[in-house]
Design a protein around this motif. Structure first.
Motif, mmCIF file in Angstrom:
data_model
loop_
_atom_site.group_PDB
_atom_site.id
_atom_site.type_symbol
_atom_site.label_atom_id
_atom_site.label_comp_id
_atom_site.label_asym_id
_atom_site.label_seq_id
_atom_site.Cartn_x
_atom_site.Cartn_y
_atom_site.Cartn_z
ATOM 1 N N VAL A 162 0.772 -1.221 0.065
ATOM 2 C CA VAL A 162 -0.042 -0.055 -0.051
ATOM 3 C C VAL A 162 0.645 1.053 0.193
ATOM 4 C CG1 VAL A 162 -1.787 1.260 1.305
ATOM 5 C CG2 VAL A 162 -1.503 -1.331 1.272
ATOM 6 N N ILE A 163 0.769 2.111 -1.125
ATOM 7 C CA ILE A 163 1.468 3.241 -1.130
ATOM 8 C C ILE A 163 0.985 4.180 0.134
ATOM 9 C CG2 ILE A 163 2.368 5.131 -2.550
ATOM 10 C CD1 ILE A 163 1.385 3.632 -4.970
ATOM 11 N N PRO A 311 -1.466 6.007 5.660
ATOM 12 C CA PRO A 311 -1.789 6.101 4.282
ATOM 13 C C PRO A 311 -2.220 7.802 4.001
ATOM 14 C CG PRO A 311 -3.607 5.513 5.298
ATOM 15 C CD PRO A 311 -2.228 5.475 6.608
ATOM 16 N N ILE A 312 -2.177 8.022 2.880
ATOM 17 C CA ILE A 312 -2.339 9.394 2.314
ATOM 18 C C ILE A 312 -2.993 9.684 0.973
ATOM 19 C CG2 ILE A 312 -0.231 10.026 0.931
ATOM 20 C CD1 ILE A 312 -1.753 12.283 3.972
ATOM 21 N N THR A 320 -3.236 3.719 -1.384
ATOM 22 C CA THR A 320 -3.235 3.241 -2.806
ATOM 23 C C THR A 320 -2.477 1.695 -2.753
ATOM 24 O OG1 THR A 320 -3.170 5.318 -3.696
ATOM 25 C CG2 THR A 320 -2.684 3.624 -5.234
ATOM 26 N N ASN A 321 -3.437 0.445 -3.182
ATOM 27 C CA ASN A 321 -2.675 -0.702 -3.197
ATOM 28 C C ASN A 321 -2.081 -0.945 -4.609
ATOM 29 O OD1 ASN A 321 -4.750 -2.402 -4.684
ATOM 30 N ND2 ASN A 321 -6.175 -1.521 -3.311
ATOM 31 N N ILE A 322 -0.891 -1.765 -4.401
ATOM 32 C CA ILE A 322 -0.387 -1.878 -5.539
ATOM 33 C C ILE A 322 0.604 -3.487 -5.446
ATOM 34 C CG2 ILE A 322 1.683 -0.526 -4.828
ATOM 35 C CD1 ILE A 322 2.651 -0.305 -7.871
ATOM 36 N N ILE A 382 1.754 -3.733 10.510
ATOM 37 C CA ILE A 382 0.463 -3.810 10.898
ATOM 38 C C ILE A 382 -0.368 -2.723 10.326
ATOM 39 C CG2 ILE A 382 -1.144 -4.052 12.678
ATOM 40 C CD1 ILE A 382 0.919 -5.777 14.371
ATOM 41 N N SER A 383 -0.041 -1.452 10.793
ATOM 42 C CA SER A 383 -0.522 -0.289 10.177
ATOM 43 C C SER A 383 -0.888 -0.335 8.418
ATOM 44 C CB SER A 383 -0.069 1.056 10.498
ATOM 45 O OG SER A 383 -0.149 1.072 11.990
ATOM 46 N N GLU A 384 0.249 -0.450 7.815
ATOM 47 C CA GLU A 384 -0.116 -0.842 6.525
ATOM 48 C C GLU A 384 -1.172 -1.756 6.084
ATOM 49 O OE1 GLU A 384 3.027 -0.723 2.901
ATOM 50 O OE2 GLU A 384 2.909 -2.417 4.127
#
Length: 444
Positions: A162-163, A311-312, A320-322, A382-384
């Protein structure tokens, strides 16, 4: 588990780079001999496989990922599994070999629509729609990625990237910043405050290039949620339109304003990790492969003390997932029914009985409801993972093709091109790739 040595790099001609992508992604699998794999039985996870040999293709940064779970699978079933390292650039090397008819049983692969199309999934891969392990996933992750045209071709094994923003807690606290930014503009304003205090706000690794695109993609999160990539896929919106071009202009403006490290043109991925850990920079826009580098440099206690993640997006804290190739596996349609069944069995074992072993060995976040996170997983990781639940898809996830935006942005950092030229180059390549895949909106 046997680990093969890296094979010599193949000489890849331009005509060979996209052989799979040139075929219609919706083409029939009737002549592959394996088109009925979606209805095939899934063997029990520990069924006897004595005498069976399987091969997994992996990249240089993913070839150790399967070690523990594969060893346990071999012991439980009697199978022999060889992990073969494919030279970088991994995706191009894999596509070239598959185009010549050389297929493994399984391979690490980016589970996005564009990359599944590039591998010509309907011709080359086994559908995984009826996999018994699907019920094990957390509901919000089960259908996040891995599908092309409503057919599942990839098995997610690790939390997709996740960006977002990794930050040094101590740097922010020392400068009176007690709350993390709540929007992209808020983050930039925080960066300007840090700059005034003599702190380098952000880091860019222009020497290694590939992360430059994250600064554009986080600015596109809200537009992506509103259907941007559908519009680009339909040739209704272009990379040269303001919705994209403005994000490139903003990125260039932040660089020109001195908000990045002085050596942003030549700095590397390795430099980036060292700088954040040392507190030489406050924030880094990155994905979870970056955190893997931090884990190689510091233990969990130090990481929890120093490193945070948020995240932002323009409108808030949306990631933004990648997904990347280390996050998922695909099973090939080889035409050998026994090997195809054994490949499905390995996936079933990996994501059922073998999954607790896997997450413990990898010290990674669990994707499954009944398997807890192992002790020692850092808080930032974990946060990501938690940011995935309401994340939006990246260009790689939602666009029909994946142009070299990062290369064009890196050239811009070097002063070789302008934001307008970056947008034009990206659009031209995107259109070319879309035409090669038979996307109707780009027919000449």
């Amino acid at each position: 588990m046997k680990t093969a040595r890296t094979l010599p790099a193949l000489l890849v001609g331009a005509a060979l780079l996209l052989p799979a992508a040139c075929s219609d992604p919706g083409a029939s699998t009737a002549d592959t001999g394996s088109g009925d794999s979606a209805a095939a039985e899934w063997p029990e996870a520990t069924a006897d496989l004595a005498g069976t040999e399987l091969t997994i293709w992996a990249a240089q940064n993913s070839n150790t990922v399967p070690e523990a779970v594969v060893a346990a699978f071999e012991e439980a079933t009697g199978a022999s599994v060889e992990v073969e390292t494919i030279p970088d650039p991994y995706e191009q090397s894999v596509q070239t070999r598959v185009a010549t008819g050389d297929k493994p049983d399984l391979a690490f692969w980016q589970p996005t629509g564009s990359q599944l199309s590039a591998l010509n999934a309907t011709q080359n891969l086994q559908p995984l729609d009826d996999a018994p392990y699907l019920e094990n996933y957390k509901p919000e992750l089960r259908d996040l990625t891995g599908m092309l045209d409503d057919t599942r071709y990839a098995a997610l094994i690790k939390s997709p990237a996740v960006i977002g923003v990794y930050y040094n807690k101590e740097v922010l606290e020392e400068n009176g910043i007690t709350e993390t930014p709540t929007s992209f503009d808020d983050m930039v304003e925080t960066g300007r405050e840090l700059q005034e205090a003599g702190v380098t706000p952000f880091f860019e690794m222009g020497g290694d290039r590939w992360a430059t695109q994250w600064w554009v993609q986080v600015q596109l999160a809200d537009a992506a949620a509103d259907g941007l990539w559908d519009e680009i896929n339909a040739n209704e919106t272009s990379f040269t339109d303001p919705v994209v071009l403005d994000t490139i202009d903003t990125y260039q403006g932040l660089v020109e304003d001195g908000l990045f490290n002085e050596d942003y043109k030549t700095a590397t991925f390795e430099d980036e990790g060292d700088a954040l850990l040392a507190g030489d920079v406050a924030m880094v826009v990155q994905v979870n492969s970056f955190f893997g580098q931090l884990q190689s440099k510091a233990d969990t206690a130090e990481l929890d003390e120093k490193i945070g993640y948020f995240p932002i997006s323009p409108g808030g804290n949306v990631g933004t997932n990648i997904p990347d190739q280390s996050n998922a596996l695909v099973a090939f349609a080889t035409g050998d029914d026994d090997r195809e069944a054994a490949a499905r069995q390995l996936l079933n074992y990996w994501l059922s009985e073998g999954y607790p072993t896997f997450v413990e060995d990898q010290q990674t976040v669990s994707l499954q409801t009944e398997v807890p996170n192992p002790d020692g997983v850092p808080e930032a990781l974990i946060s990501e993972n938690e940011a995935l639940a309401d994340s939006v898809g990246s260009m790689q996830s939602l666009a029909v093709a994946n142009p070299d935006l990062y290369i064009y942005l890196a050239d811009m950092l070097q002063g070789a091109t302008t934001p307008q030229e970056v947008a034009e180059q990206t659009q031209a390549q995107f259109a070319e790739l879309a035409r090669a895949q038979g996307v109707e909106a780009f027919d000449e």
